[in-house]
Motif scaffolding. Structure first.
Motif, PDB file in Angstrom:
ATOM      1  N   GLU A   1      -9.136 -10.015 -14.561  1.00 39.23           N
ATOM      2  CA  GLU A   1     -10.025  -8.923 -14.164  1.00 39.23           C
ATOM      3  C   GLU A   1     -10.197  -8.909 -12.642  1.00 39.23           C
ATOM      4  OE1 GLU A   1     -14.580  -7.298 -15.052  1.00 39.23           O
ATOM      5  OE2 GLU A   1     -13.791  -9.074 -16.089  1.00 39.23           O
ATOM      6  N   GLY A   2     -10.081  -7.747 -12.067  1.00 35.69           N
ATOM      7  CA  GLY A   2     -10.240  -7.602 -10.625  1.00 35.69           C
ATOM      8  C   GLY A   2      -8.934  -7.634  -9.853  1.00 35.69           C
ATOM      9  N   TRP A   3      -7.835  -8.007 -10.529  1.00 37.50           N
ATOM     10  CA  TRP A   3      -6.533  -8.050  -9.872  1.00 37.50           C
ATOM     11  C   TRP A   3      -5.740  -6.783 -10.187  1.00 37.50           C
ATOM     12  CZ3 TRP A   3      -3.687 -11.533  -6.825  1.00 37.50           C
ATOM     13  CH2 TRP A   3      -4.347 -12.729  -6.498  1.00 37.50           C
ATOM     14  N   HIS A   4      -5.088  -6.233  -9.178  1.00 31.99           N
ATOM     15  CA  HIS A   4      -4.166  -5.128  -9.395  1.00 31.99           C
ATOM     16  C   HIS A   4      -2.923  -5.706 -10.073  1.00 31.99           C
ATOM     17  CE1 HIS A   4      -1.245  -1.977  -8.530  1.00 31.99           C
ATOM     18  NE2 HIS A   4      -2.263  -1.165  -8.237  1.00 31.99           N
ATOM     19  N   PRO A   5      -2.441  -5.108 -11.165  1.00 30.50           N
ATOM     20  CA  PRO A   5      -1.307  -5.666 -11.918  1.00 30.50           C
ATOM     21  C   PRO A   5      -0.063  -5.933 -11.069  1.00 30.50           C
ATOM     22  CG  PRO A   5      -2.330  -3.902 -13.158  1.00 30.50           C
ATOM     23  CD  PRO A   5      -2.975  -3.888 -11.816  1.00 30.50           C
ATOM     24  N   LYS A   6       0.264  -5.023 -10.163  1.00 33.36           N
ATOM     25  CA  LYS A   6       1.475  -5.208  -9.350  1.00 33.36           C
ATOM     26  C   LYS A   6       1.280  -6.302  -8.302  1.00 33.36           C
ATOM     27  CE  LYS A   6       3.404  -0.555  -9.926  1.00 33.36           C
ATOM     28  NZ  LYS A   6       3.856   0.674  -9.236  1.00 33.36           N
ATOM     29  N   VAL A   7       0.066  -6.395  -7.779  1.00 37.19           N
ATOM     30  CA  VAL A   7      -0.235  -7.456  -6.817  1.00 37.19           C
ATOM     31  C   VAL A   7      -0.145  -8.815  -7.520  1.00 37.19           C
ATOM     32  CG1 VAL A   7      -2.023  -8.449  -5.339  1.00 37.19           C
ATOM     33  CG2 VAL A   7      -1.658  -5.969  -5.361  1.00 37.19           C
ATOM     34  N   TRP A   8      -0.690  -8.877  -8.717  1.00 35.93           N
ATOM     35  CA  TRP A   8      -0.638 -10.101  -9.524  1.00 35.93           C
ATOM     36  C   TRP A   8       0.823 -10.494  -9.806  1.00 35.93           C
ATOM     37  CZ3 TRP A   8      -3.467 -14.087 -10.875  1.00 35.93           C
ATOM     38  CH2 TRP A   8      -3.127 -14.843 -11.994  1.00 35.93           C
ATOM     39  N   LYS A   9       1.638  -9.529 -10.134  1.00 32.48           N
ATOM     40  CA  LYS A   9       3.047  -9.796 -10.442  1.00 32.48           C
ATOM     41  C   LYS A   9       3.775 -10.335  -9.218  1.00 32.48           C
ATOM     42  CE  LYS A   9       7.160  -7.615 -12.468  1.00 32.48           C
ATOM     43  NZ  LYS A   9       7.719  -6.364 -13.051  1.00 32.48           N
ATOM     44  N   ARG A  10       3.487  -9.775  -8.059  1.00 33.98           N
ATOM     45  CA  ARG A  10       4.161 -10.223  -6.841  1.00 33.98           C
ATOM     46  C   ARG A  10       3.756 -11.644  -6.470  1.00 33.98           C
ATOM     47  NH1 ARG A  10       2.260  -5.255  -4.841  1.00 33.98           N
ATOM     48  NH2 ARG A  10       3.767  -3.582  -5.248  1.00 33.98           N
ATOM     49  N   ILE A  11       2.458 -11.952  -6.585  1.00 38.57           N
ATOM     50  CA  ILE A  11       2.011 -13.294  -6.197  1.00 38.57           C
ATOM     51  C   ILE A  11       2.562 -14.334  -7.162  1.00 38.57           C
ATOM     52  CG2 ILE A  11      -0.212 -13.452  -7.437  1.00 38.57           C
ATOM     53  CD1 ILE A  11       0.449 -14.461  -3.770  1.00 38.57           C
TER      54      ILE A  11
ATOM     55  N   LYS B   1      -8.742  -2.275  -1.798  1.00 39.46           N
ATOM     56  CA  LYS B   1      -8.281  -1.861  -0.473  1.00 39.46           C
ATOM     57  C   LYS B   1      -9.053  -2.594   0.628  1.00 39.46           C
ATOM     58  CE  LYS B   1      -7.140   2.203   2.302  1.00 39.46           C
ATOM     59  NZ  LYS B   1      -7.619   1.585   3.557  1.00 39.46           N
ATOM     60  N   LYS B   2     -10.354  -2.785   0.431  1.00 35.99           N
ATOM     61  CA  LYS B   2     -11.151  -3.522   1.413  1.00 35.99           C
ATOM     62  C   LYS B   2     -10.654  -4.968   1.529  1.00 35.99           C
ATOM     63  CE  LYS B   2     -15.457  -0.872   0.972  1.00 35.99           C
ATOM     64  NZ  LYS B   2     -16.871  -0.922   0.498  1.00 35.99           N
ATOM     65  N   GLU B   3     -10.339  -5.568   0.388  1.00 34.60           N
ATOM     66  CA  GLU B   3      -9.808  -6.939   0.384  1.00 34.60           C
ATOM     67  C   GLU B   3      -8.482  -7.001   1.131  1.00 34.60           C
ATOM     68  OE1 GLU B   3      -8.198 -10.303  -2.798  1.00 34.60           O
ATOM     69  OE2 GLU B   3      -9.244  -8.519  -3.525  1.00 34.60           O
ATOM     70  N   MET B   4      -7.603  -6.042   0.859  1.00 34.12           N
ATOM     71  CA  MET B   4      -6.310  -5.998   1.538  1.00 34.12           C
ATOM     72  C   MET B   4      -6.488  -5.819   3.036  1.00 34.12           C
ATOM     73  SD  MET B   4      -3.236  -3.178   1.250  1.00 34.12           S
ATOM     74  CE  MET B   4      -4.283  -1.978   2.115  1.00 34.12           C
ATOM     75  N   ASP B   5      -7.316  -4.863   3.444  1.00 30.99           N
ATOM     76  CA  ASP B   5      -7.515  -4.591   4.862  1.00 30.99           C
ATOM     77  C   ASP B   5      -8.044  -5.822   5.592  1.00 30.99           C
ATOM     78  OD1 ASP B   5      -6.621  -2.018   4.521  1.00 30.99           O
ATOM     79  OD2 ASP B   5      -8.629  -1.124   4.424  1.00 30.99           O
TER      80      ASP B   5
ATOM     81  N   PRO C   1       0.805  -1.226   0.000  1.00 26.15           N
ATOM     82  CA  PRO C   1       0.000   0.000   0.000  1.00 26.15           C
ATOM     83  C   PRO C   1       0.840   1.279   0.000  1.00 26.15           C
ATOM     84  CG  PRO C   1      -0.040  -1.059   2.161  1.00 26.15           C
ATOM     85  CD  PRO C   1       0.609  -2.025   1.225  1.00 26.15           C
ATOM     86  N   GLU C   2       2.115   1.167   0.413  1.00 23.66           N
ATOM     87  CA  GLU C   2       2.963   2.352   0.464  1.00 23.66           C
ATOM     88  C   GLU C   2       3.382   2.808  -0.942  1.00 23.66           C
ATOM     89  OE1 GLU C   2       5.473  -1.273   0.580  1.00 23.66           O
ATOM     90  OE2 GLU C   2       3.670  -0.578   1.620  1.00 23.66           O
ATOM     91  N   THR C   3       3.314   1.890  -1.922  1.00 21.77           N
ATOM     92  CA  THR C   3       3.708   2.252  -3.297  1.00 21.77           C
ATOM     93  C   THR C   3       2.582   2.056  -4.312  1.00 21.77           C
ATOM     94  OG1 THR C   3       4.611   0.033  -3.674  1.00 21.77           O
ATOM     95  CG2 THR C   3       6.140   1.732  -2.872  1.00 21.77           C
ATOM     96  N   ASP C   4       1.669   1.142  -4.037  1.00 23.03           N
ATOM     97  CA  ASP C   4       0.569   0.874  -4.975  1.00 23.03           C
ATOM     98  C   ASP C   4      -0.586   1.840  -4.732  1.00 23.03           C
ATOM     99  OD1 ASP C   4       2.086  -1.233  -5.818  1.00 23.03           O
ATOM    100  OD2 ASP C   4       0.839  -2.788  -4.902  1.00 23.03           O
ATOM    101  N   SER C   5      -1.445   1.946  -5.751  1.00 17.74           N
ATOM    102  CA  SER C   5      -2.677   2.714  -5.615  1.00 17.74           C
ATOM    103  C   SER C   5      -3.839   1.760  -5.875  1.00 17.74           C
ATOM    104  CB  SER C   5      -2.697   3.867  -6.631  1.00 17.74           C
ATOM    105  OG  SER C   5      -3.909   4.590  -6.535  1.00 17.74           O
ATOM    106  N   TYR C   6      -4.650   1.503  -4.846  1.00 16.31           N
ATOM    107  CA  TYR C   6      -5.733   0.531  -4.940  1.00 16.31           C
ATOM    108  C   TYR C   6      -7.086   1.220  -5.014  1.00 16.31           C
ATOM    109  CZ  TYR C   6      -2.050  -2.559  -3.103  1.00 16.31           C
ATOM    110  OH  TYR C   6      -0.878  -3.235  -2.899  1.00 16.31           O
ATOM    111  N   ASP C   7      -8.006   0.583  -5.754  1.00 16.33           N
ATOM    112  CA  ASP C   7      -9.377   1.084  -5.733  1.00 16.33           C
ATOM    113  C   ASP C   7     -10.025   0.642  -4.423  1.00 16.33           C
ATOM    114  OD1 ASP C   7     -10.262  -1.588  -6.008  1.00 16.33           O
ATOM    115  OD2 ASP C   7     -10.349  -1.422  -8.194  1.00 16.33           O
TER     116      ASP C   7
END
Length: 297
Positions: free
Chosen positions: A237-247, A179-183, A169-175
């Protein structure tokens, strides 16, 4: 990540049916079936047959002795070797665990249980799914007690932490939805465990990360047919590109580590795509146990 469907020809289904019947007709009764105090809790264990090395089964998440998922493996293997399976704390006939309960606690419970029942090491340790976790840490803490390892469609070491580390969250920008999923995920990670077994995977993940591999011990990694995940290049669809790359990156690292834990690693794939390989294809599990026993002769 895993396909739960498998296509079979009619003749194969028929063969499988009779194979399962053959196993079922050979069920044996335990020569040990007891509840043992291991400190703040009591664990239920059953053992079958005689002969060393003893085979210790670590069932998958939520698995119990009563569920009988290992009955066909037990029927075959107990003809030549002692094989034991037990209920972890908070499951089956075992009582509840108190205070912090993680894979470290599970290992100490198991060590005490086996010693109190008189099951002498070294062991051939078998783990399915989450049952792979106690084996790695048990081997780290008691290396002389472990002779060989069979992991059956295991959970990847590091997967729990990898799912947390996919967030930045310190570098990504989430919708808002992301953000609710992350929290929610981070709250479960930091808070008290809510899973069926009440296992603290946050503290346990660090114990696994800090534990040694299997060295030069015979090690079989038995995957279900479609177990290896092949992620798409682009984020679904529904995945943040950077989150997808990390996983994806974490999965690749975790998988590579899983498949190189020993200098004597054998990687095998089952015919079945079902996660419960020991239920749907017990013969391949039995064969891999026999393979490992032969390596120890």
């Amino acid at each position: 990540m895993k396909s739960l469907m498998i296509k079979m020809m009619a003749c194969f289904c028929c063969t499988l049916f009779f194979t399962f019947n053959a196993f079922s007709n050979e069920q044996v009764k335990p020569n040990i079936a007891t509840l043992v105090s291991v400190g703040e809790t009591s664990l239920y264990i059953e053992c079958f047959g005689k002969g060393a090395p003893s085979i210790i089964v670590n069932d998958g998440f939520g698995g119990t002795v009563k569920s009988g998922g290992w009955k066909d493996v037990i029927s075959s293997v107990s003809k030549t070797n002692q094989i034991c399976i037990y209920d972890r704390a908070n499951l089956g006939k075992s009582s509840k665990s108190t205070n912090n309960y993680d894979v470290g606690t599970i290992v100490e419970h198991q060590y005490t249980l086996l010693n109190k029942v008189g099951i002498k090491p070294p062991y051939l340790m078998v783990g399915h799914s989450y049952g792979s976790y106690p084996i790695k840490l048990f081997n780290h803490r008691y290396p002389k007690d472990v002779a060989a390892i069979l992991l059956v469609d295991p959970s990847l070491y590091g997967q729990f932490k990898s799912h947390i580390n996919k967030w930045a969250p310190e570098t990504d920008s989430y919708d808002d939805d992301t953000k609710k999923e992350m929290d929610a995920e981070l709250a479960r990670w930091q808070g008290p465990p809510t899973n069926l077994e009440k296992i603290n995977n946050r503290t346990g993940s660090q114990l696994i990360a800090d534990s040694d591999g299997f060295g030069d011990k015979p090690y079989v990694l038995l995957w279900a047919r479609d177990a290896i995940w092949k992620p798409k290049d682009n984020a679904p669809e529904g995945w943040h590109p950077k989150v997808w790359k990390r996983i994806k990156r974490s999965y690749s690292v975790d998988l590579s580590g899983m498949q190189s834990l020993s200098t004597k690693t054998k990687i095998t794939f089952a015919t079945t795509s079902e996660h419960y390989v020991h239920v749907h294809e017990p013969e391949i599990v039995i064969n891999e146990i026999k393979y490992l026993l032969a390596q120890l002769e």
